[in-house]
Scaffold this motif. Structure first.
Motif, mmCIF file in Angstrom:
data_model
loop_
_atom_site.group_PDB
_atom_site.id
_atom_site.type_symbol
_atom_site.label_atom_id
_atom_site.label_comp_id
_atom_site.label_asym_id
_atom_site.label_seq_id
_atom_site.Cartn_x
_atom_site.Cartn_y
_atom_site.Cartn_z
ATOM 1 N N TYR A 31 0.816 -1.208 0.000
ATOM 2 C CA TYR A 31 0.000 0.000 0.000
ATOM 3 C C TYR A 31 0.851 1.260 0.000
ATOM 4 O O TYR A 31 1.965 1.264 0.519
ATOM 5 C CB TYR A 31 -0.857 0.048 1.273
ATOM 6 C CG TYR A 31 -2.195 -0.618 1.186
ATOM 7 C CD1 TYR A 31 -3.350 0.089 1.484
ATOM 8 C CD2 TYR A 31 -2.317 -1.965 0.835
ATOM 9 C CE1 TYR A 31 -4.596 -0.520 1.430
ATOM 10 C CE2 TYR A 31 -3.544 -2.575 0.778
ATOM 11 C CZ TYR A 31 -4.678 -1.847 1.076
ATOM 12 O OH TYR A 31 -5.903 -2.454 1.025
ATOM 13 N N ARG A 32 0.291 2.339 -0.550
ATOM 14 C CA ARG A 32 0.812 3.676 -0.271
ATOM 15 C C ARG A 32 0.300 4.123 1.096
ATOM 16 O O ARG A 32 -0.617 3.562 1.661
ATOM 17 C CB ARG A 32 0.355 4.662 -1.354
ATOM 18 C CG ARG A 32 1.125 4.572 -2.653
ATOM 19 C CD ARG A 32 2.539 5.134 -2.528
ATOM 20 N NE ARG A 32 2.534 6.495 -2.005
ATOM 21 C CZ ARG A 32 2.349 7.574 -2.753
ATOM 22 N NH1 ARG A 32 2.160 7.475 -4.056
ATOM 23 N NH2 ARG A 32 2.373 8.787 -2.207
ATOM 24 N N GLU A 33 0.878 5.223 1.616
ATOM 25 C CA GLU A 33 0.492 5.727 2.930
ATOM 26 C C GLU A 33 -0.882 6.387 2.882
ATOM 27 O O GLU A 33 -1.375 6.750 1.807
ATOM 28 C CB GLU A 33 1.536 6.724 3.435
ATOM 29 C CG GLU A 33 1.431 8.129 2.859
ATOM 30 C CD GLU A 33 1.940 8.257 1.428
ATOM 31 O OE1 GLU A 33 1.925 9.378 0.890
ATOM 32 O OE2 GLU A 33 2.343 7.246 0.828
ATOM 33 N N LYS A 34 -1.508 6.557 4.066
ATOM 34 C CA LYS A 34 -2.776 7.276 4.151
ATOM 35 C C LYS A 34 -2.562 8.714 3.686
ATOM 36 O O LYS A 34 -1.540 9.324 3.976
ATOM 37 C CB LYS A 34 -3.304 7.269 5.590
ATOM 38 C CG LYS A 34 -3.851 5.920 6.026
ATOM 39 C CD LYS A 34 -4.510 6.020 7.383
ATOM 40 C CE LYS A 34 -5.064 4.668 7.821
ATOM 41 N NZ LYS A 34 -6.146 4.200 6.943
ATOM 42 N N GLY A 35 -3.522 9.234 2.929
ATOM 43 C CA GLY A 35 -3.390 10.567 2.352
ATOM 44 C C GLY A 35 -2.964 10.553 0.904
ATOM 45 O O GLY A 35 -3.028 11.565 0.228
ATOM 46 N N SER A 36 -2.526 9.378 0.419
ATOM 47 C CA SER A 36 -2.107 9.248 -0.975
ATOM 48 C C SER A 36 -3.328 9.124 -1.879
ATOM 49 O O SER A 36 -4.303 8.443 -1.551
ATOM 50 C CB SER A 36 -1.212 8.010 -1.123
ATOM 51 O OG SER A 36 -1.242 7.502 -2.430
ATOM 52 N N GLY A 37 -3.263 9.770 -3.050
ATOM 53 C CA GLY A 37 -4.349 9.658 -4.016
ATOM 54 C C GLY A 37 -4.489 8.249 -4.559
ATOM 55 O O GLY A 37 -5.602 7.750 -4.762
ATOM 56 N N THR A 38 -3.339 7.586 -4.809
ATOM 57 C CA THR A 38 -3.376 6.199 -5.294
ATOM 58 C C THR A 38 -4.077 5.300 -4.290
ATOM 59 O O THR A 38 -4.909 4.456 -4.645
ATOM 60 C CB THR A 38 -1.940 5.694 -5.550
ATOM 61 O OG1 THR A 38 -1.342 6.473 -6.575
ATOM 62 C CG2 THR A 38 -1.945 4.234 -5.971
#
Length: 306
Positions: free
Chosen positions: A193-200
């Motif tokens: 996963y990308r971090e929280k807050g990422s658009g992806t």
């Protein structure tokens, strides 16, 4: 006092980033070079400008006052440069843009021809995650921001640029036959996963929430590049924008795992605050985009369709 404009610029950037390392990155200098400039600047004052507590850099109250003065001086210098160019009949000024991290594969291609046409325009581009991009809009620190997911909390205007397509990708050592999988494949995959807050991540979570898929989350990383390197190393799979995978797919370091209903998509959009008074440079850039964006997409991004 015998400080230089360069020292003012370095110190002001340090106060903005709260970090010598980040200031060095944004100024394209080495960390030792920035440290030397800070030390030489500090030597001209009897009162500390910064202090280090627990290995973290803090700006003192006096340092913040000096930073405010430095910003005013630097703005006056920029104004002198712009006036000189304007006198010669050139479009001049600063164009400030904040870009979500994956947008660094998109925005430069829309900016480069415009900047070549207008040598008097200076670009300031900050690449960060979606949450910080939105914050820069709210604080009126930038002219435009590039996002792939529109925030629903701000009154914005926007120009759509191009689709942002996300695929499930793995390294080439991962053994999956070339056939479309159903969504149950996500129940067995170690997913990065990308971090929280990422658009992806927002696009991923919206898709999974709507489909009721149970997931195995393996890792959470704070940049698209970090996720890509983790996938290349075989730590797991990830759902990633294809825009940042051109070389890895071409070199067959990564492969797309076919999944029914994929790619999932959002749209790259240039946004700005609805009540913002755009500068002549910002207005000229919008006019340029409206005229040229389709040509740029065809010239620079046709490989995505292929």
């Amino acid at each position: 006092m015998n400080y230089t404009l360069h020292q003012l610029q370095v110190f002001f950037k340090i106060t903005q980033t709260q970090s010598i390392t980040k200031a060095a990155e944004e100024l394209y200098l080495t960390q030792p070079a920035v440290s030397i400039q800070l030390r030489n600047f500090q030597d001209q004052f009897d009162i500390p400008l910064t202090e280090v507590v627990g290995r973290k850099l803090y700006i003192t109250d006096f340092g913040r006052e000096i930073a405010e003065a430095a910003e005013k001086i630097l703005n006056e210098v920029y104004a002198i440069n712009y006036k000189t160019l304007a006198y010669k009949g050139q479009l001049t000024g600063r164009l400030k843009v904040s870009v979500v991290s994956t947008g660094k594969y998109v925005m430069p291609f829309f900016l480069a021809p415009f900047l070549k046409q207008h040598e008097g325009v200076e670009l300031v581009m900050d690449v960060t995650n979606k949450a910080q991009v939105i914050e820069s809009l709210e604080r009126n620190e930038v002219d435009f921001s590039l996002v792939s997911v529109l925030p629903d909390t701000l009154p914005l205007l926007n120009v759509e640029l191009m689709p942002n397509r996300l695929y499930l990708v793995a390294n080439t050592d991962t053994k999956y036959p070339g056939q479309p999988y159903d969504w149950s494949v996500f129940e067995t995959l170690p997913l990065i996963y990308r971090e929280k807050g990422s658009g992806t991540r927002s696009v991923m979570e919206k898709f999974f929430d709507s489909s009721g898929i149970k997931l195995r989350k393996k890792l959470e990383l704070t940049s698209n590049e970090a996720v890509k390197q983790a996938v290349l190393a075989g730590l797991g799979c990830s759902i990633m924008p294809i825009i940042g995978l051109k070389n890895e797919l071409r070199n067959q370091d990564l492969r797309i795992i076919p999944v029914k209903g994929f790619p999932i998509s959002s749209t790259w959009q240039l946004v700005w605050m609805k009540n913002k008074n755009l500068s002549p440079v910002a207005v000229a850039f919008l006019d340029y985009l409206k005229r040229e964006k389709q040509t740029i997409i065809q010239d620079k991004f046709s490989w995505i369709e292929a």
